[in-house]
Motif scaffolding. Structure first.
Motif, PDB file in Angstrom:
ATOM      1  N   HIS A 133      -7.863   5.708  17.354  1.00 56.52           N
ATOM      2  CA  HIS A 133      -8.892   5.890  18.392  1.00 56.52           C
ATOM      3  C   HIS A 133      -9.249   4.589  19.102  1.00 56.52           C
ATOM      4  CE1 HIS A 133     -10.919   4.540  14.831  1.00 56.52           C
ATOM      5  NE2 HIS A 133     -12.110   4.522  15.399  1.00 56.52           N
ATOM      6  N   ARG A 134      -8.700   3.474  18.646  1.00 57.39           N
ATOM      7  CA  ARG A 134      -8.974   2.178  19.278  1.00 57.39           C
ATOM      8  C   ARG A 134      -7.723   1.600  19.943  1.00 57.39           C
ATOM      9  NH1 ARG A 134     -13.498   3.186  19.754  1.00 57.39           N
ATOM     10  NH2 ARG A 134     -15.190   2.604  18.340  1.00 57.39           N
ATOM     11  N   HIS A 137      -8.225  -0.293  23.164  1.00 54.57           N
ATOM     12  CA  HIS A 137      -9.255  -1.328  23.192  1.00 54.57           C
ATOM     13  C   HIS A 137      -8.655  -2.704  22.915  1.00 54.57           C
ATOM     14  CE1 HIS A 137     -11.907   2.188  22.612  1.00 54.57           C
ATOM     15  NE2 HIS A 137     -12.782   1.450  23.268  1.00 54.57           N
ATOM     16  N   GLN A 141     -13.525  -5.769  21.150  1.00 51.76           N
ATOM     17  CA  GLN A 141     -14.331  -4.553  21.277  1.00 51.76           C
ATOM     18  C   GLN A 141     -14.428  -3.805  19.949  1.00 51.76           C
ATOM     19  OE1 GLN A 141     -11.854  -3.009  24.534  1.00 51.76           O
ATOM     20  NE2 GLN A 141     -13.700  -3.035  25.800  1.00 51.76           N
ATOM     21  N   GLN A 146     -12.302  -2.673  11.767  1.00 51.91           N
ATOM     22  CA  GLN A 146     -11.272  -2.095  12.644  1.00 51.91           C
ATOM     23  C   GLN A 146     -10.216  -3.135  12.989  1.00 51.91           C
ATOM     24  OE1 GLN A 146     -13.833  -0.875  15.834  1.00 51.91           O
ATOM     25  NE2 GLN A 146     -14.184   1.168  14.961  1.00 51.91           N
ATOM     26  N   ARG A 149      -7.933  -3.505  10.090  1.00 48.30           N
ATOM     27  CA  ARG A 149      -7.004  -2.362   9.989  1.00 48.30           C
ATOM     28  C   ARG A 149      -5.881  -2.500  11.008  1.00 48.30           C
ATOM     29  NH1 ARG A 149     -11.974   0.977   9.893  1.00 48.30           N
ATOM     30  NH2 ARG A 149     -10.999   2.400  11.388  1.00 48.30           N
TER      31      ARG A 149
END
Ligand code: ADP
Ligand code: ADP
Length: 227
Positions: A133-134, A137, A141, A146, A149
């Motif tokens: 989902h990133r 980005h 951000q 995250q 990961r």
């Protein structure tokens, strides 16, 4: 998989010599999860850098799959690294100008993997590291967890046999740290050998073996469980 004989590393700055590693003898088997612990300045990062062929020992021998590699030149070391080793750092080391997708794709571009294959592997890995989902980005951000990961996704995209992690949870709160440790544990359970420097006893609890360094040498090794 890895073996060292009397590994020494000395640094010299302004006439002052520091012995960062002093006669380190260790053996790491394929499939192991090893934690390296010890006080600040005891040589943990130096050891990890040498095992990862980012730096050369001053003397002693280093073997990778029974092949002696301590005398390798820069080009040979780079090739061995690219094919076999993934790195995870405390500070993530993502490239700020690239999106998460592009960061994770980068090692495959260097390896000249075709665009359809790159797409398949990046998507599969982002999904596995729970960071899909990133994808669009930029690193800044994202939360620290995250970013780590994403950094692990980049480290594993080439399917390395060995992951070297230098305080992978050092900049994370306990929830994100635990998630990162879960991902590393899963990778180990699917066959990836992991060598991790950590200050965290709970992170070290995930390993099979704890190597304690003090003043550049190994003081104790604790087997935590049989493989
Ligand atoms: P740790 O990771 O356990 O904190 P390091 O491996 O970073 O320890 O450092 C071990 C010792 O080697 C320290 O005394 C450190 O100051 C010294 N050292 C590490 N890298 C360098 C370098 N590039 N030049 C000079 N001294 C260094
Ligand atoms: P997770 O994927 O771990 O469930 P979230 O997607 O809920 O995490 O977001 C985690 C953190 O990132 C939150 O603190 C959130 O405020 C921050 N965040 C989310 N989206 C953005 C964004 N576009 N720009 C900056 N920060 C963001």
């Amino acid at each position: 998989m890895i073996k060292t004989n009397n590994l020494m590393k000395k640094f010299r700055t302004n006439e002052v010599e520091t012995t960062a590693l002093n006669n380190v003898n260790l053996e790491i088997n394929e499939g192991e999860f090893v934690a390296i612990m010890g006080p600040s300045g005891c040589g943990k990062s130096t050891l990890l850098n040498i095992l990862g062929l980012l730096d050369n020992p001053s003397s002693g021998e280093l073997f990778f799959y029974n092949e002696r590699v301590d005398g390798y030149n820069e080009r040979q070391r780079t090739n061995l690294r690219k094919e076999n080793i993934g790195f995870v750092f405390q500070s993530f080391n993502l490239i700020e100008e690239l999106t998460i997708y592009e960061n994770v794709e980068l090692p495959l571009l260097y390896m000249k993997v075709s665009s359809s294959e790159r797409k398949r592997r990046v998507n599969e890995t982002l999904d596995r590291m729970k960071i899909m989902h990133r994808a669009k980005h930029f690193p800044q951000q994202l939360s620290g967890g995250q970013q780590q990961r994403a950094a692990i996704a980049r480290a594993v995209i080439t399917n390395p046999k060995l992951i070297l992690a230098d305080e992978p949870t050092g900049n994370l709160d306990s929830t994100n740290g635990e998630e990162v440790m879960n991902l590393l544990t899963q990778l180990n359970e699917t066959g990836t050998t992991i060598v991790m420097v950590t200050h965290s006893p709970s992170d070290a609890d995930r390993s099979h073996r704890i190597i304690q360094l003090f003043d550049g040498h190994i003081v104790t090794e604790n087997m935590r469980q049989k493989l």
